[in-house]
Structure formats: structure tokens, C-alpha cells
Design a protein around this motif. Structure first.
Motif, PDB file in Angstrom:
ATOM      1  N   PHE A   1      -4.802   2.811   5.249  1.00 44.11           N
ATOM      2  CA  PHE A   1      -4.016   4.034   5.397  1.00 44.11           C
ATOM      3  C   PHE A   1      -3.999   4.924   4.152  1.00 44.11           C
ATOM      4  O   PHE A   1      -4.146   6.150   4.278  1.00 44.11           O
ATOM      5  N   PRO A   2      -3.811   4.387   2.934  1.00 41.62           N
ATOM      6  CA  PRO A   2      -3.789   5.279   1.766  1.00 41.62           C
ATOM      7  C   PRO A   2      -5.091   6.037   1.536  1.00 41.62           C
ATOM      8  O   PRO A   2      -5.110   7.016   0.782  1.00 41.62           O
TER       9      PRO A   2
ATOM     10  N   ALA B   1      -1.847  13.216   8.377  1.00 39.66           N
ATOM     11  CA  ALA B   1      -2.867  12.227   8.725  1.00 39.66           C
ATOM     12  C   ALA B   1      -2.241  10.871   9.050  1.00 39.66           C
ATOM     13  O   ALA B   1      -2.636  10.200  10.010  1.00 39.66           O
ATOM     14  N   LEU B   2      -1.259  10.450   8.255  1.00 39.80           N
ATOM     15  CA  LEU B   2      -0.602   9.170   8.514  1.00 39.80           C
ATOM     16  C   LEU B   2       0.089   9.172   9.875  1.00 39.80           C
ATOM     17  O   LEU B   2      -0.017   8.206  10.651  1.00 39.80           O
ATOM     18  N   THR B   3       0.789  10.252  10.181  1.00 28.92           N
ATOM     19  CA  THR B   3       1.536  10.306  11.436  1.00 28.92           C
ATOM     20  C   THR B   3       0.602  10.358  12.637  1.00 28.92           C
ATOM     21  O   THR B   3       0.829   9.675  13.643  1.00 28.92           O
ATOM     22  N   ALA B   4      -0.451  11.171  12.546  1.00 30.82           N
ATOM     23  CA  ALA B   4      -1.420  11.222  13.639  1.00 30.82           C
ATOM     24  C   ALA B   4      -2.103   9.877  13.836  1.00 30.82           C
ATOM     25  O   ALA B   4      -2.363   9.445  14.973  1.00 30.82           O
ATOM     26  N   TRP B   5      -2.394   9.192  12.735  1.00 32.59           N
ATOM     27  CA  TRP B   5      -3.075   7.900  12.805  1.00 32.59           C
ATOM     28  C   TRP B   5      -2.220   6.863  13.518  1.00 32.59           C
ATOM     29  O   TRP B   5      -2.675   6.214  14.470  1.00 32.59           O
TER      30      TRP B   5
ATOM     31  N   PRO C   1       0.813  -1.231   0.000  1.00 33.13           N
ATOM     32  CA  PRO C   1       0.000   0.000   0.000  1.00 33.13           C
ATOM     33  C   PRO C   1       0.837   1.268   0.000  1.00 33.13           C
ATOM     34  O   PRO C   1       0.408   2.291  -0.548  1.00 33.13           O
ATOM     35  N   ILE C   2       2.035   1.226   0.569  1.00 32.52           N
ATOM     36  CA  ILE C   2       2.905   2.404   0.538  1.00 32.52           C
ATOM     37  C   ILE C   2       3.287   2.732  -0.898  1.00 32.52           C
ATOM     38  O   ILE C   2       3.268   3.903  -1.314  1.00 32.52           O
ATOM     39  N   ALA C   3       3.639   1.714  -1.686  1.00 34.68           N
ATOM     40  CA  ALA C   3       3.979   1.948  -3.091  1.00 34.68           C
ATOM     41  C   ALA C   3       2.783   2.493  -3.860  1.00 34.68           C
ATOM     42  O   ALA C   3       2.922   3.407  -4.694  1.00 34.68           O
ATOM     43  N   LEU C   4       1.597   1.950  -3.603  1.00 36.09           N
ATOM     44  CA  LEU C   4       0.399   2.428  -4.294  1.00 36.09           C
ATOM     45  C   LEU C   4       0.075   3.863  -3.913  1.00 36.09           C
ATOM     46  O   LEU C   4      -0.331   4.671  -4.770  1.00 36.09           O
ATOM     47  N   LEU C   5       0.260   4.217  -2.659  1.00 42.11           N
ATOM     48  CA  LEU C   5       0.017   5.589  -2.223  1.00 42.11           C
ATOM     49  C   LEU C   5       1.001   6.550  -2.887  1.00 42.11           C
ATOM     50  O   LEU C   5       0.616   7.628  -3.354  1.00 42.11           O
ATOM     51  N   CYS C   6       2.271   6.158  -2.934  1.00 35.03           N
ATOM     52  CA  CYS C   6       3.263   7.013  -3.604  1.00 35.03           C
ATOM     53  C   CYS C   6       2.935   7.163  -5.087  1.00 35.03           C
ATOM     54  O   CYS C   6       3.083   8.249  -5.664  1.00 35.03           O
ATOM     55  N   GLY C   7       2.487   6.079  -5.715  1.00 34.60           N
ATOM     56  CA  GLY C   7       2.091   6.160  -7.114  1.00 34.60           C
ATOM     57  C   GLY C   7       0.915   7.086  -7.321  1.00 34.60           C
ATOM     58  O   GLY C   7       0.859   7.843  -8.304  1.00 34.60           O
ATOM     59  N   ALA C   8      -0.040   7.049  -6.401  1.00 38.94           N
ATOM     60  CA  ALA C   8      -1.197   7.941  -6.499  1.00 38.94           C
ATOM     61  C   ALA C   8      -0.772   9.402  -6.384  1.00 38.94           C
ATOM     62  O   ALA C   8      -1.248  10.269  -7.134  1.00 38.94           O
TER      63      ALA C   8
END
Length: 396
Positions: A173-174, A288-292, A141-148
Motif C-alpha cells: 500500500f505505501p 489511491a489508498l481509498t480506491a484500492w 507500513p502505516i507508520a512508515l508511510l506517514c514518516g515518508a
């Protein structure tokens, strides 16, 4: 990104991945009923090996969600199942999975180095990769988020929406990208990019999830029911004695929702005023990621990877990077030492729980830094526009 920085980032990433593989793969010879405790004792646990042992060690391959209830979203369920066809038993399954996750990391780094203002070093150079790259499937999911994010930066909102949906279908997360991206596109005033992002998001979500939801609604929805029923686990709230109930739900979701709201406001403001809406979106996602991860009711050690991604998106200071690297490495060893000690009360109460509090405070420190940058980004465009208007001669 200079060639020297690129070589260092990618070289360190490759080195950490190699060390991590050698550390974790030794557990494949212990796959099965005794794997978990053995891996706790040797500090090399991986969900990839553990769940393979639970499901595929005897040669069976139950279909995800239709025949096998899986506590992850659809794409992670498929990522768990497909390598079961690889030869070599547990070692083959883990090796194929790890290779895919390594490719995901490099894809994420390639996307990050093409994003304006990002610092890929945060994600590629952290020694946390030794411990967390193969612990779970989060690099997908990290790769997909970066791609988005890259698709949005290159004015491809349809692809951005689809990749956001795929990332959310791997882990939730994304999904934090969708609200600020929609607000940034709406604030820009052009309807077509907004519609393309929404269409890509909806189409990919339905294409991936709807077949499973229709064919096996109980299996598909188990992820949501499983997580809704969980109490505080390994998190700051567990350390502070907030076990479960409405208060826990407010404490664990409130900060993330607030961060998403701030991200949306900043993205809208930047877009409406002609500012850098793309940077506002990226900073909002990082916040948002860090707070989550800092305040979620459940903490899994590999969530640190989302924090390092956030640091990369925000180009956070090197000092914070070093502190969080040290904390993430220590957190892994403490997390699995307490399990190896079978949760001895003195170690749990005097080492494990304080570690949880310190960890959350450190990630919140990064969140505070990102929030300051987001505030500056949201206010920069109106201030610059006002200054330009004052300095320009009147046309009347």
C-alpha cells in the motif's frame, strides 16, 4: 492541532489499544490448531496469534523465506519472526508484537499532526483500532508511510524515498506514494531532490529485498505468486459473483491505477504552477489508498485502517468519520460471525455479502470526497496566479 484535540486523539488511541489488547490476548490460551475457530466464535481473531501457532508454538523458529514460505513482504515476515524469541509462548509473542504496533500507531499520529492540513483524529480516535490494531501488522507500513510523507513535507526527499521503500517492503500500500511524489519533485524543476528521492527509494528496496531474493528466490517471490493466484475474497466482487479471471483483475486494479494517475497529474500540475504540491501528493495518496481498499479483489477487515489514514491525510468531514467507524465495527463482527457459523448460506448471502457491497460504497464515498478536494487543490494555484496577474499593474 490544539492541545485539547491532541489529548483527545492520543487518549482515545491509548484506550482503544488497551481494550483491543485485552480482547485479543485471551485467544493466546487457545493458540494452536483450534485457535481460528475459537477466535471466530469469540470475535477476537488475530493473524499474529494464528501464524505464531502455525510456526513457532512448538519452539521452532524457521528463518523467514529461507526456511519458511511467508505470504507477506519481507519486513512483515521479519516482524512475524523476531517476536518468536520473546519468552512466554503465544502470549509473549503477541504482547511484544502488539507493543511494537502500538508504538507504530503513535509514531504515525505524531507524524500526522506535523503534516499541514492533516487531521490525526481520523486515525487515532476510531474504535476500529480495538479490532484491527492487533489483527495484522498494518500499523507498521502505516507508520512508515506517514514518516515518508513527513520527510517530504520537510524537504528531506532522500529519507522520504527510503521510508516509502520500507513501507512498500512491509505491505504494498505505501507504494502509492512513489509516483505522485516523483511527479511533484520533477515538476518543481530542481533535479537534486528528485534524484535523492529516487536514490533513497532504490537503495532501501534493494537493501531489504535483494538478500532474500538472492538467497531464497522461491520463498521471497511466494508473496507475489500467492496474491496473483487469488480470486475474489470477501470483497465487493466476491459479493457480486465475479470470482476470478481477467475481468476481476481489471475491476480490482483499474480504480486504483486511475487514482494513482489522477494523483500524479494533480501533483505535477500543482508543482509546475507553484501551487501546494505537497498537499496534492497527500490527497493523491489518500485517494489511491481509498480506491484500492474499496475495489481490491481481496478484502481483509484491517484494511479499514488505511481508509482512516486516508481520511486523516485529507481532513475529511466528521460525518463521514462517524459513518465509517460504525461500518468498520459492524464489518468486523459480520466477517467473523459468518466464519463462526461456518458460512451458513442464508447468513453469507443475506448479511455478509450485502455488508461487503455497502462497505465498498461507503469507502468510495470517501474517495469521491477526496477526489473533489484533489481537483480543487490542483486547480487552485493556476486560478490564484491568474487572479494576481490580472490585479497587478502592468510593468510595461
Amino acid at each position: 492541532m490544539t492541545s485539547r484535540a491532541r489529548l483527545l486523539t492520543f487518549g482515545l488511541a491509548a484506550a482503544w489499544l488497551a481494550i483491543g489488547y485485552l480482547n485479543v490476548a485471551r485467544g493466546t490460551s487457545h493458540a494452536g490448531a483450534g485457535y481460528r475457530f475459537w477466535s471466530f466464535q469469540h470475535h477476537c481473531y488475530s493473524d499474529v496469534i494464528a501464524l505464531h501457532g502455525d510456526r513457532y508454538l512448538g519452539g521452532g523458529r524457521p528463518l523467514p523465506y529461507l526456511e519458511d514460505r511467508i505470504e507477506y513482504p519481507v519486513l512483515l515476515g521479519i516482524a512475524l519472526w523476531l517476536p518468536s524469541f520473546a519468552p512466554g509462548g503465544a502470549l509473549g509473542h503477541f504482547t511484544v508484537s502488539y507493543a511494537v504496533l502500538a508504538l507504530c500507531l503513535f509514531a504515525a499520529l505524531l507524524a500526522l499532526e506535523r503534516l499541514p492540513g492533516a487531521r490525526p483524529f481520523w486515525l487515532g480516535a476510531t474504535p476500529a483500532l480495538v479490532y484491527y490494531a492487533g489483527l495484522n501488522w498494518d500499523l507498521l507500513p502505516i507508520a512508515l508511510l506517514c514518516g515518508a510523507l513527513l520527510a517530504l513535507a520537510r524537504d528531506r526527499p532522500g529519507a522520504g524515498g527510503a521510508l516509502t521503500a520500507l513501507g512498500t517492503s512491509a505491505k504494498l500500500f505505501p507504494g502509492v506514494l512513489a509516483p505522485p511524489a516523483l511527479l511533484a519533485l520533477a515538476g518543481d524543476g530542481a533535479r537534486a531532490p528528485l534524484l535523492r528521492f529516487g536514490a533513497g527509494l532504490a537503495a532501501a528496496l534493494l537493501a531489504v529485498n535483494l538478500p532474500f531474493a538472492l538467497a531464497a528466490p522461491a520463498g521471497w517471490s511466494w508473496f507475489f505468486r500467492f496474491n496473483a493466484g487469488r480470486g475474489a475474497e470477501n470483497s465487493i466482487w466476491d459479493a457480486l459473483g465475479v470470482g476470478r479471471g481477467p475481468l476481476l483483475e481489471v475491476l480490482s486494479t483499474g480504480p486504483m491505477l486511475l487514482a494513482v494517475a489522477l494523483a500524479c497529474a494533480a501533483a505535477w500540475r500543482a508543482a509546475r504552477s507553484g501551487g501546494d504540491a505537497g498537499r496534492a501528493v497527500r490527497l493523491g495518496v489518500a485517494l489511491a489508498l481509498t480506491a484500492w481498499i474499496a475495489t481490491n479483489k481481496v478484502w481483509s477487515p484491517q484494511y479499514a485502517l488505511y481508509g482512516f489514514l486516508a481520511g486523516a491525510l485529507a481532513a475529511a468531514p466528521a460525518g463521514l468519520f462517524l459513518v465509517l467507524c460504525a461500518a468498520s465495527v459492524a464489518d468486523f463482527h459480520i466477517a467473523f460471525e459468518v466464519r463462526a457459523r461456518r458460512w451458513e448460506p442464508w447468513f453469507r448471502d443475506h448479511v455478509f455479502h450485502p455488508d461487503g457491497v455497502v462497505r465498498s460504497l461507503l469507502w468510495l464515498l470517501l474517495a469521491a470526497w477526496i477526489a473533489r478536494e484533489l481537483w480543487r487543490c490542483a486547480r487552485a494555484a493556476p486560478a490564484e496566479a491568474h487572479a494576481e496577474a490580472v490585479s497587478s499593474p502592468s510593468t510595461r
